[in-house]
Each structure stands twice: as structure tokens, then as C-alpha cells.
Write a protein that holds these residues in place. Structure first.
Motif, PDB file in Angstrom:
ATOM      1  N   VAL A  48     -14.758  12.292  -7.826  1.00 55.99           N
ATOM      2  CA  VAL A  48     -13.488  12.396  -8.548  1.00 55.99           C
ATOM      3  C   VAL A  48     -12.591  13.476  -7.950  1.00 55.99           C
ATOM      4  CG1 VAL A  48     -12.479  13.116 -10.756  1.00 55.99           C
ATOM      5  CG2 VAL A  48     -14.325  11.434 -10.714  1.00 55.99           C
ATOM      6  N   LEU A  49     -13.150  14.622  -7.606  1.00 57.37           N
ATOM      7  CA  LEU A  49     -12.332  15.710  -7.053  1.00 57.37           C
ATOM      8  C   LEU A  49     -11.744  15.330  -5.697  1.00 57.37           C
ATOM      9  CD1 LEU A  49     -14.272  18.974  -7.997  1.00 57.37           C
ATOM     10  CD2 LEU A  49     -12.081  18.168  -8.909  1.00 57.37           C
ATOM     11  N   VAL A  50     -12.471  14.550  -4.925  1.00 59.59           N
ATOM     12  CA  VAL A  50     -11.957  14.108  -3.625  1.00 59.59           C
ATOM     13  C   VAL A  50     -10.793  13.136  -3.826  1.00 59.59           C
ATOM     14  CG1 VAL A  50     -12.514  12.872  -1.500  1.00 59.59           C
ATOM     15  CG2 VAL A  50     -14.165  14.477  -2.482  1.00 59.59           C
ATOM     16  N   GLN A  51     -10.947  12.199  -4.755  1.00 59.11           N
ATOM     17  CA  GLN A  51      -9.851  11.278  -5.030  1.00 59.11           C
ATOM     18  C   GLN A  51      -8.629  12.012  -5.569  1.00 59.11           C
ATOM     19  OE1 GLN A  51     -10.714   7.424  -6.812  1.00 59.11           O
ATOM     20  NE2 GLN A  51     -12.919   7.903  -6.778  1.00 59.11           N
ATOM     21  N   THR A  52      -8.859  12.990  -6.451  1.00 56.58           N
ATOM     22  CA  THR A  52      -7.754  13.763  -7.016  1.00 56.58           C
ATOM     23  C   THR A  52      -7.032  14.536  -5.927  1.00 56.58           C
ATOM     24  OG1 THR A  52      -8.989  13.984  -9.090  1.00 56.58           O
ATOM     25  CG2 THR A  52      -7.125  15.477  -8.746  1.00 56.58           C
ATOM     26  N   ALA A  53      -7.796  15.158  -5.040  1.00 59.35           N
ATOM     27  CA  ALA A  53      -7.184  15.905  -3.939  1.00 59.35           C
ATOM     28  C   ALA A  53      -6.394  14.972  -3.024  1.00 59.35           C
ATOM     29  CB  ALA A  53      -8.256  16.641  -3.141  1.00 59.35           C
ATOM     30  N   GLY A  54      -6.936  13.788  -2.767  1.00 62.09           N
ATOM     31  CA  GLY A  54      -6.231  12.831  -1.926  1.00 62.09           C
ATOM     32  C   GLY A  54      -4.895  12.431  -2.529  1.00 62.09           C
ATOM     33  N   LEU A  55      -4.887  12.206  -3.850  1.00 62.36           N
ATOM     34  CA  LEU A  55      -3.663  11.782  -4.516  1.00 62.36           C
ATOM     35  C   LEU A  55      -2.640  12.907  -4.592  1.00 62.36           C
ATOM     36  CD1 LEU A  55      -2.448   9.313  -5.963  1.00 62.36           C
ATOM     37  CD2 LEU A  55      -3.213  10.340  -8.106  1.00 62.36           C
ATOM     38  N   LEU A  56      -3.097  14.123  -4.901  1.00 56.32           N
ATOM     39  CA  LEU A  56      -2.180  15.245  -5.069  1.00 56.32           C
ATOM     40  C   LEU A  56      -1.711  15.809  -3.729  1.00 56.32           C
ATOM     41  CD1 LEU A  56      -3.761  17.237  -8.031  1.00 56.32           C
ATOM     42  CD2 LEU A  56      -1.750  15.774  -8.091  1.00 56.32           C
ATOM     43  N   ARG A  57      -2.611  15.878  -2.777  1.00 57.49           N
ATOM     44  CA  ARG A  57      -2.323  16.626  -1.559  1.00 57.49           C
ATOM     45  C   ARG A  57      -1.896  15.747  -0.388  1.00 57.49           C
ATOM     46  NH1 ARG A  57      -0.564  19.241   1.625  1.00 57.49           N
ATOM     47  NH2 ARG A  57      -1.209  21.174   2.634  1.00 57.49           N
ATOM     48  N   PHE A  58      -2.418  14.533  -0.317  1.00 53.21           N
ATOM     49  CA  PHE A  58      -2.186  13.685   0.866  1.00 53.21           C
ATOM     50  C   PHE A  58      -1.583  12.332   0.482  1.00 53.21           C
ATOM     51  CE2 PHE A  58      -5.900  16.417   1.652  1.00 53.21           C
ATOM     52  CZ  PHE A  58      -5.409  17.176   2.700  1.00 53.21           C
ATOM     53  N   ARG A  59      -0.723  12.348  -0.515  1.00 57.85           N
ATOM     54  CA  ARG A  59      -0.215  11.098  -1.091  1.00 57.85           C
ATOM     55  C   ARG A  59       0.477  10.199  -0.078  1.00 57.85           C
ATOM     56  NH1 ARG A  59       4.293  14.436  -4.425  1.00 57.85           N
ATOM     57  NH2 ARG A  59       2.384  15.034  -5.481  1.00 57.85           N
ATOM     58  N   HIS A  60       1.138  10.774   0.918  1.00 57.72           N
ATOM     59  CA  HIS A  60       1.928   9.965   1.848  1.00 57.72           C
ATOM     60  C   HIS A  60       1.046   9.081   2.722  1.00 57.72           C
ATOM     61  CE1 HIS A  60       4.020  13.803   0.966  1.00 57.72           C
ATOM     62  NE2 HIS A  60       4.939  12.963   0.592  1.00 57.72           N
ATOM     63  N   ARG A  61      -0.193   9.525   2.944  1.00 56.60           N
ATOM     64  CA  ARG A  61      -1.153   8.710   3.691  1.00 56.60           C
ATOM     65  C   ARG A  61      -2.095   7.959   2.749  1.00 56.60           C
ATOM     66  NH1 ARG A  61      -0.992  13.657   6.491  1.00 56.60           N
ATOM     67  NH2 ARG A  61      -0.073  13.509   8.574  1.00 56.60           N
ATOM     68  N   PHE A  62      -2.366   8.566   1.585  1.00 56.63           N
ATOM     69  CA  PHE A  62      -3.360   8.030   0.665  1.00 56.63           C
ATOM     70  C   PHE A  62      -2.891   6.706   0.059  1.00 56.63           C
ATOM     71  CE2 PHE A  62      -6.057   8.722  -3.322  1.00 56.63           C
ATOM     72  CZ  PHE A  62      -7.238   8.405  -2.670  1.00 56.63           C
ATOM     73  N   HIS A  63      -1.651   6.640  -0.421  1.00 57.68           N
ATOM     74  CA  HIS A  63      -1.152   5.391  -1.008  1.00 57.68           C
ATOM     75  C   HIS A  63      -1.201   4.243   0.000  1.00 57.68           C
ATOM     76  CE1 HIS A  63       1.152   6.878  -4.792  1.00 57.68           C
ATOM     77  NE2 HIS A  63       0.316   7.827  -4.417  1.00 57.68           N
ATOM     78  N   PRO A  64      -0.634   4.402   1.211  1.00 62.46           N
ATOM     79  CA  PRO A  64      -0.698   3.295   2.172  1.00 62.46           C
ATOM     80  C   PRO A  64      -2.124   2.912   2.557  1.00 62.46           C
ATOM     81  CG  PRO A  64       1.005   4.862   2.811  1.00 62.46           C
ATOM     82  CD  PRO A  64       0.215   5.501   1.711  1.00 62.46           C
ATOM     83  N   TYR A  65      -2.995   3.915   2.693  1.00 61.15           N
ATOM     84  CA  TYR A  65      -4.390   3.621   3.036  1.00 61.15           C
ATOM     85  C   TYR A  65      -5.031   2.740   1.961  1.00 61.15           C
ATOM     86  CZ  TYR A  65      -9.445   4.331   3.001  1.00 61.15           C
ATOM     87  OH  TYR A  65     -10.796   4.129   2.930  1.00 61.15           O
ATOM     88  N   LEU A  66      -4.826   3.111   0.689  1.00 67.33           N
ATOM     89  CA  LEU A  66      -5.446   2.358  -0.396  1.00 67.33           C
ATOM     90  C   LEU A  66      -4.893   0.935  -0.463  1.00 67.33           C
ATOM     91  CD1 LEU A  66      -5.525   5.129  -3.144  1.00 67.33           C
ATOM     92  CD2 LEU A  66      -7.458   4.240  -1.832  1.00 67.33           C
ATOM     93  N   ARG A  67      -3.604   0.783  -0.210  1.00 66.34           N
ATOM     94  CA  ARG A  67      -3.038  -0.565  -0.241  1.00 66.34           C
ATOM     95  C   ARG A  67      -3.609  -1.414   0.899  1.00 66.34           C
ATOM     96  NH1 ARG A  67       2.389  -2.932   1.977  1.00 66.34           N
ATOM     97  NH2 ARG A  67       2.273  -5.003   1.066  1.00 66.34           N
ATOM     98  N   ARG A  68      -3.722  -0.817   2.097  1.00 70.34           N
ATOM     99  CA  ARG A  68      -4.289  -1.578   3.223  1.00 70.34           C
ATOM    100  C   ARG A  68      -5.716  -2.008   2.929  1.00 70.34           C
ATOM    101  NH1 ARG A  68      -1.849   2.573   6.247  1.00 70.34           N
ATOM    102  NH2 ARG A  68      -3.899   3.553   6.555  1.00 70.34           N
ATOM    103  N   LYS A  69      -6.476  -1.142   2.277  1.00 71.04           N
ATOM    104  CA  LYS A  69      -7.907  -1.409   2.068  1.00 71.04           C
ATOM    105  C   LYS A  69      -8.164  -2.301   0.859  1.00 71.04           C
ATOM    106  CE  LYS A  69     -12.393   0.956   1.794  1.00 71.04           C
ATOM    107  NZ  LYS A  69     -12.948   0.193   2.926  1.00 71.04           N
ATOM    108  N   TYR A  70      -7.370  -2.117  -0.213  1.00 74.95           N
ATOM    109  CA  TYR A  70      -7.700  -2.806  -1.467  1.00 74.95           C
ATOM    110  C   TYR A  70      -6.648  -3.818  -1.924  1.00 74.95           C
ATOM    111  CZ  TYR A  70     -11.173   0.898  -1.699  1.00 74.95           C
ATOM    112  OH  TYR A  70     -12.209   1.753  -1.421  1.00 74.95           O
ATOM    113  N   GLY A  71      -5.498  -3.871  -1.262  1.00 72.67           N
ATOM    114  CA  GLY A  71      -4.490  -4.838  -1.667  1.00 72.67           C
ATOM    115  C   GLY A  71      -3.386  -4.240  -2.525  1.00 72.67           C
ATOM    116  N   ASP A  72      -2.665  -5.088  -3.235  1.00 70.72           N
ATOM    117  CA  ASP A  72      -1.470  -4.671  -3.956  1.00 70.72           C
ATOM    118  C   ASP A  72      -1.765  -3.935  -5.258  1.00 70.72           C
ATOM    119  OD1 ASP A  72       0.273  -5.669  -2.062  1.00 70.72           O
ATOM    120  OD2 ASP A  72       0.480  -7.628  -3.035  1.00 70.72           O
ATOM    121  N   VAL A  73      -2.999  -4.013  -5.737  1.00 70.47           N
ATOM    122  CA  VAL A  73      -3.390  -3.311  -6.969  1.00 70.47           C
ATOM    123  C   VAL A  73      -4.695  -2.582  -6.700  1.00 70.47           C
ATOM    124  CG1 VAL A  73      -3.890  -3.535  -9.433  1.00 70.47           C
ATOM    125  CG2 VAL A  73      -2.320  -5.154  -8.330  1.00 70.47           C
TER     126      VAL A  73
END
Length: 458
Positions: A42-67
Motif C-alpha cells: 500500500v505504501l508503495v502504491q501511495t508513493a507512486g500516486l503522490l510522488r510519481f503521478r505523471h508516469r504512474f497514471h500512464p503506466y497503469l493505463r498501459r498495463k491494466y486498460g481504461d479502468v
């Protein structure tokens, strides 16, 4: 009326009451039927969202789709992201009694307070928005425009031809001055000098400070303790200003937001000092660094493109505010200041075909909405013409959110941006110095290197 002796106690009580861990508890969410997402701690996901959002959002969409789903501290509560405009439409049009924005913004509670427009839901939010709206309608914006132009002209007049500087720093100073004068109505230089460092210390905090609100014991140590101490001092200054303003002989003639709110509340729904303080801090934080970052990126982009710079200068000279408005909007599109719009479900709901349980937080990703090629042709190109004569399709440009919770200060932010760009481009040539990229500061994104520019008198 609040006395200054109450402030320490009021601030301490607010931090304790508004800690995310002390908010009304929602039941645990059964995550077995949620959209896919990473299985990291959980702390890793939280850090990714708070600190690295510009890469984290696109990465998650590429890996998991639109939702996709991420899980956040404290407690691992799920946040489900949606990335298509039709998804955003469903969320923005959702029943506000079910789709609660205040619950989703709880991490801001210790700073903004329980009466903040961003943290209220239901009838409380409706009442607060009704009281605040007159301070941001078209008539009020016209009243503010001359003052914003005056502040912008004074700031630009201090620049020296040939100098290089971080435009973010200058824009932060400028927008802070606008907020203190237009929202707070403070013009006395000694008071401004006391307020500026306290406000800057409130804005300039890292995501780690925000994460610390979920762990109150951290507030006894280091940067968390200093943040709390700064809040006490800022609250002292704000309550003193509110108390004095209530008895000002010229109150009825003043046009600043604080005075308008005091007068607006005299018809039976009088705002007490704590409510006024919470709304003012909300306007301060929501309308200061956000606009400054958008302006800094706009200057940086104009400084990278000689043809765009000439077009901006012509617009400033000819009074073409429509083009300068388009520059601000494109800056907010290409460089989103806030990464997402969030709601917490108070009852089970279906979004984009997914049946989601009570307690799930949902939200459109602004980052993805502004990057999608099917939303914006050539999304990585800075092209203000996208906004000339028309706006992009609904829910593809969402820097101010949407629905009944759309940012109340959207009109003010764009008016301020146009006024500032007009003064800059009328006086100077602008050249970007070096390259820049976004970084996270508190809940906002800003240019990592400050969007450095060199200005030369025209």
C-alpha cells in the motif's frame, strides 16, 4: 467572535478532528470485484500516486486498460480510476448524495478545516457554495480585473531586461499578492509581510507531509511539527484579520472576498469566524499555486516557440483576450496541475459497467484525459488554437473538475491568467532557458526547474 487566545486550541482541535484516521469510518471494501491494479504494498502504491503521478497514471493505463484500481494509505482503501470521457460524465453527473467529494478530499482536512467547500457534501456543500458564488460571478470578476492588472503590471515592472529567472517563483509571488489583496482584502504592507511567509510555508510542502496526516503521531517530529506550528501562526493572522474586518467602518463599500462573505452572511446565515477561516484557506490554496504553475508553463511554452511568442505579443497589444485565454487553457491541458478528480461512494453504484461497493473512491484521471489522442489530436504539442472558437469535447478537458463540484474559482483563474499574460507579452520578449518537466509539490504539479525564462524588453 474568536479571540486570539483561542487560536492554539482551535488549530489543535482541527488537526485532531480532521486527521484522515479520525473521519467518519466507512466499512471495509471487498476488493475482489474491483477493476485490476497493482498488487504492490500500500505504501508503495501511495508513493507512486503522490510522488510519481505523471508516469504512474500512464503506466497503469498501459498495463491494466481504461479502468484500474490503486490502494492507498492509511488502510489500503481502493481508488478506482476511469480514463474515458463517458466515464467522467457518469461520475460528474452522479447523485451528489452518493458521490461524495468531501470524503475523497479528506487528506486536506487538517489544513483546510471541516467547513471547507472542498470537504463538504450534501446540504452543507450546497449552502457554502451558495454563499461563495456571489464573490465569483461575472460582476465580481469585473471588479477584480483592474486590481489583478495593477498587481501584474507592478510585478512585471520590476523585471530587468536581459535577466534570467524561474518564472514559477515570480508567478507564485504575483498570484499570492493577488489572493491576499483580492480574497483577503489586505493592502497594509506590514500585514502582507507577515502573511506571505506563512502562506508560502503552507503551500510549499511535500507529499510526505500530506501522508503524515494519516499518522498523527508524526506531528510531534521534524517537518510535520514545523507544519503544525506554521499553521498556528497563519491562523492567528487570519483570525485577527477576520475579527478586525467585521468592525471595519468601510465594510459595506469593500469588494474583496472576505468582506463580501461577511456581508453575504448577514441575512440569517452568518458565517462564524471558523467558517470564514476555512473558506479563505480553501480559496488561498486552491487559487494560488495552481494559477501560478499554469502561468509559468504558459511562459515557458511561449519561450520555446518564436511563432507562438509573436502571436501572444500581438494578442497582448491588440487586446485579443480570447487567444490569451486559449494559451492558459492549453497550458492547463498539457501540464495538468491536479492529477485527478475524486468522489467516494456512500452507497453501492455502477460506473462504466463496474458494480462498486460503498466506500470505494472513484475518479477520472485528468492526466490521462488530457493525454489521450482520441481526446486531443497530437496531445504532446502545445497548440492554443484547440480552444479558439470552441472548446474540446465535453469531459476531455477537466482541470476544474465537473458537475455540481466544478471549481468555483475557474472564471477567476482564467481572468487572472489572461491579465498577467497580457502584461508580460506587452512588455517583453520571452525565451525559455533549458528544458523542464513536472514534479509534485503537495497536491499540485509544478515545473521541476521553475520554468526558467529570459526576458528582453520589446
Amino acid at each position: 467572535m474568536t479571540t486570539l487566545d483561542d487560536v492554539d486550541q482551535l488549530t489543535t482541535q482541527r488537526f485532531r478532528k480532521m486527521s484522515p484516521g479520525n473521519q467518519d469510518r466507512l466499512p471495509p471494501v471487498d476488493s475482489r470485484g474491483l477493476p485490476p491494479g497493482p498488487r504492490w504494498p500500500v505504501l508503495v502504491q501511495t508513493a507512486g500516486l503522490l510522488r510519481f503521478r505523471h508516469r504512474f497514471h500512464p503506466y497503469l493505463r498501459r498495463k491494466y486498460g481504461d479502468v484500474f484500481t490503486v490502494r492507498l494509505a492509511p488502510g489500503g482503501r481502493p481508488l478506482v480510476f476511469f480514463t474515458r470521457p463517458e466515464h467522467a460524465k457518469e461520475i460528474f453527473a452522479g447523485d451528489p448524495e452518493v458521490f461524495h467529494a468531501g470524503k475523497a478530499n479528506a487528506i486536506l482536512g487538517p489544513i483546510m478545516g471541516e467547513h471547507s467547500l472542498l470537504l463538504q457534501d450534501g446540504s452543507e456543500h450546497k449552502r457554502a457554495r451558495k454563499l461563495l458564488m456571489p464573490a465569483f460571478n461575472g460582476h465580481a470578476l469585473r471588479d477584480y480585473q483592474s486590481l489583478v492588472t495593477e498587481v501584474a503590471r507592478a510585478e512585471v515592472g520590476r523585471w530587468r531586461s536581459g535577466e534570467t529567472f524561474r518564472s514559477l517563483d515570480r508567478m507564485n509571488a504575483l498570484t499570492l499578492e493577488v489572493i491576499l489583496r483580492v480574497v483577503f482584502g489586505v493592502t497594509d504592507e506590514s500585514r502582507l509581510a507577515r502573511l506571505r511567509p506563512r502562506v508560502n510555508a503552507t503551500v510549499n510542502i511535500s507529499p510526505a507531509i500530506l501522508l503524515g496526516w494519516g499518522y498523527p503521531w508524526l506531528q510531534k517530529y521534524g517537518p510535520w511539527r514545523r507544519t503544525c506550528e506554521n499553521q498556528v501562526e497563519l491562523d492567528r493572522l487570519m483570525y485577527a484579520e477576520i475579527r478586525e474586518r467585521r468592525t471595519a467602518p468601510d465594510l459595506a463599500d469593500r469588494t474583496d472576498v472576505l468582506s463580501r462573505l461577511i456581508l453575504q452572511g448577514d441575512g440569517g446565515e452568518r458565517l462564524d469566524d471558523t467558517e470564514l477561516r476555512d473558506q479563505l484557506v480553501t480559496l488561498l490554496l486552491a487559487g494560488h499555486e495552481t494559477t501560478a504553475s499554469a502561468l509559468a508553463w504558459a511562459l515557458y511554452e511561449a519561450g520555446r516557440d518564436p511563432k507562438l511568442l509573436v502571436r501572444c505579443q500581438r494578442a497582448a497589444t491588440e487586446g485579443d483576450d480570447e487567444f490569451l485565454d486559449a494559451v492558459m487553457k492549453e497550458s492547463m491541458r498539457l501540464h495538468p496541475i491536479i492529477p485527478m478528480v475524486v468522489r467516494t461512494l456512500m452507497r453501492p453504484a455502477t460506473v462504466a459497467g463496474w458494480q462498486l461497493p460503498r466506500g470505494t473512491t472513484v475518479g477520472p484521471s485528468i492526466v490521462i484525459a488530457h493525454q489521450r489522442e482520441d481526446n486531443h489530436e497530437d496531445p504532446w504539442v502545445f497548440r492554443p488554437e484547440r480552444f479558439l472558437g470552441h472548446n474540446p469535447p465535453t469531459n476531455t478537458w477537466i482541470p476544474f473538475g465537473g458537475g455540481v463540484r466544478r471549481c468555483i474559482g475557474a472564471g477567476f483563474a482564467l481572468m487572472e491568467g489572461v491579465a498577467v499574460l497580457r502584461e508580460v507579452f506587452a512588455a517583453y520578449d520571452v525565451a525559455a532557458v533549458g528544458r523542464d518537466e513536472p514534479k509534485v509539490r503537495n497536491i499540485t504539479s509544478v515545473p521541476r526547474r521553475g520554468a526558467r525564462i529570459r526576458v528582453t524588453a520589446r
